[in-house]
Design an enzyme around this catalytic site. Structure first.
Site, mmCIF file in Angstrom:
data_model
loop_
_atom_site.group_PDB
_atom_site.id
_atom_site.type_symbol
_atom_site.label_atom_id
_atom_site.label_comp_id
_atom_site.label_asym_id
_atom_site.label_seq_id
_atom_site.Cartn_x
_atom_site.Cartn_y
_atom_site.Cartn_z
ATOM 1 C CG LEU A 79 -1.827 -1.069 0.968
ATOM 2 C CD1 LEU A 79 -2.856 -1.035 2.215
ATOM 3 C CD2 LEU A 79 -2.779 -1.456 0.383
ATOM 4 C CG ASP A 321 4.256 -9.312 -4.128
ATOM 5 O OD1 ASP A 321 4.252 -8.078 -3.974
ATOM 6 O OD2 ASP A 321 5.188 -9.828 -5.314
ATOM 7 N N GLY A 340 7.119 -5.435 -9.987
ATOM 8 C CA GLY A 340 5.919 -5.488 -9.864
ATOM 9 C C GLY A 340 5.332 -4.926 -10.423
#
Length: 447
Positions: A79, A321, A340
């Site tokens: 986050l 993830d 990512g």
């Protein structure tokens, strides 16, 4: 653990009749059409369709046979708060979670600064109590600054509500350091969650080592960088009779190592991401930086082993993830881009489209695996039963949509499934008894 582990912002308990919804809850043994009445944020009654007259003033949602599922649980999200709010924050990240049908998420500590002390964790939880759309749990760091050397004050962090500990984003390279952490974990509780990677093998690789990396001339990360660490740390956990959770498995050898540990009685669990279940290193040929993640996408053989591991229970749960990055960070040459991909808003639809509709997994098993992360962290598992808090997601399995076609709830756009046509749109999500998401064009709601 003294503090309540899940925190969310202010909310209004739902008063709602979900009429004629097809309830699917594999743990409760329900797979049939029902009316479901929610009063004061709790499931008050289940009945045959038409069996509940909506009380005066209660909103009625005409489900028309759409699936009502337990809200999903994601044990692995980023986050980015504190310090990286240009990528994501508590409000946007949990809003994305709600849009994806998630009722609980667990956030990682690799922020700036790292969540490695009780005051930092306490401050973060205070922020979540103001901003989080859905309940959030937090993991604290195993080592100070994620440097793999000095252990954090694990007992103090547990007292402040940490669900467990991880240096996610980095491995705990030193076996001796991890052994000490496992010994402390036995005393203070919580789960040790492990990002498995041997830096002496992965070096500065940008994708999975293999034929595709060779063809592209890009430095590769071998599967043994992960699997040897999984095997080592499973042995350490069994030696210390400690509890560990292996994060984002990506190759067949890692699945085999977890299976061996479970067969030997080890207290181990594991997760897998949608992108590792659905994509391979062939997706990297176009050098789209949304396909760059850690661990990297692997071979088709590895992908099939991950699916089999999830199906058979060697892998316990699905985790996204969710790793947001700002556009300018990803719009660089592949080898320079950060690793990512986001995933909260597409996880269910991508897995339903590519695994359930393809006959690889039954829908009931997918729902079970997408809620199993709760029990791994000693949290209540969402279930559809009278008296339970309303943690629900209403899904239109027939609805086809373009991922990202209407934008994203997340602050970042680096989703590896962007532009794909998916089935299974989330229409409504309730978390901790409150309506936290409503699909913008969901037009079957009547007052």
């Amino acid at each position: 653990m003294a503090a309540n582990p899940l925190i969310h912002g202010p909310s209004t308990p739902a008063e709602l009749l979900l009429a004629d919804v097809h309830v699917l809850d594999p743990r409760a043994g329900i797979d049939a059409r029902h009316d479901v009445l929610v009063r004061d944020g709790h499931i008050a009654k289940l009945a045959e369709p038409g069996g509940i007259d909506g009380p005066e003033g209660i909103e009625t949602v005409q489900g028309q046979g759409r699936r009502l599922l337990p809200a999903f649980v994601d044990p692995h999200v980023h986050l980015r708060t504190p310090g990286q709010e240009h990528k994501e924050d508590l409000e946007t990240g949990t809003r994305a979670a709600a849009a994806g049908g998630f009722g609980v998420v667990i956030a990682m500590p690799n922020t700036d600064p790292v969540i490695d002390s009780a005051p930092l964790l306490r401050s973060l939880r205070d922020s979540a109590a103001r901003e989080a759309r859905v309940p959030v749990g937090f993991l604290a760091a195993i080592t100070r600054g994620l440097e793999g050397v000095e252990l954090t004050e694990m007992a103090e962090l547990r007292e402040q509500g940490a669900l467990g500990f991880t240096d996610d984003g980095r491995p705990v390279s030193s076996a001796g350091t991890l052994r000490k952490a496992l010994q402390y974990q036995r005393l203070c509780g919580g789960v040790i969650c492990l990002h498995e990677e041997d830096p002496t093998l992965s070096h500065d690789g940008s994708m999975r080592e293999g034929a595709v990396s060779a063809a592209l001339g890009i430095g590769g990360i071998p599967t043994v960088s992960e699997s040897t660490m999984v095997a080592r740390d499973a042995e350490l956990a069994m030696y210390e009779t400690a509890r560990v959770h292996f994060q984002h498995l990506s190759c067949a050898a890692s699945v085999q190592a977890v299976a061996r540990a479970k067969s030997a009685g080890g207290k181990v669990s594991a997760e897998v991401t949608p992108h590792h279940l659905l994509l391979t290193d062939e997706s990297v040929r176009g050098l789209d930086t949304r396909m760059k993640m850690n661990p990297p996408l692997s071979s088709e053989e590895d992908r099939q082993a991950l699916i089999a591991g999830l199906r058979e229970g060697t892998i316990d749960c699905v985790a996204t993830d969710h790793a947001p990055h700002a556009r300018e960070e990803k719009e660089v040459p592949f080898e320079q881009a950060p690793m990512g991909t986001t995933g909260l808003e597409t996880a269910f639809a991508a897995l339903y489209t590519c695994l359930v509709l393809a006959g690889e997994l039954p829908l009931s098993l997918l729902v079970e695996r997408m809620t199993a992360g709760a029990a791994l962290f000693e949290l209540p598992t969402p279930t559809i039963a009278t008296g339970e808090p309303a943690n629900l997601t209403l899904v239109d399995l027939d609805a086809e949509f373009l991922a990202g076609g209407r934008g994203w709830e997340s602050r970042s756009e680096n989703c590896c499934f962007a532009g794909r046509r998916l089935h299974g749109r989330v229409l409504l999500t309730l978390a901790a008894g409150a309506v936290v998401y409503r699909e913008r064009v969901f037009s079957v709601v009547a007052a």
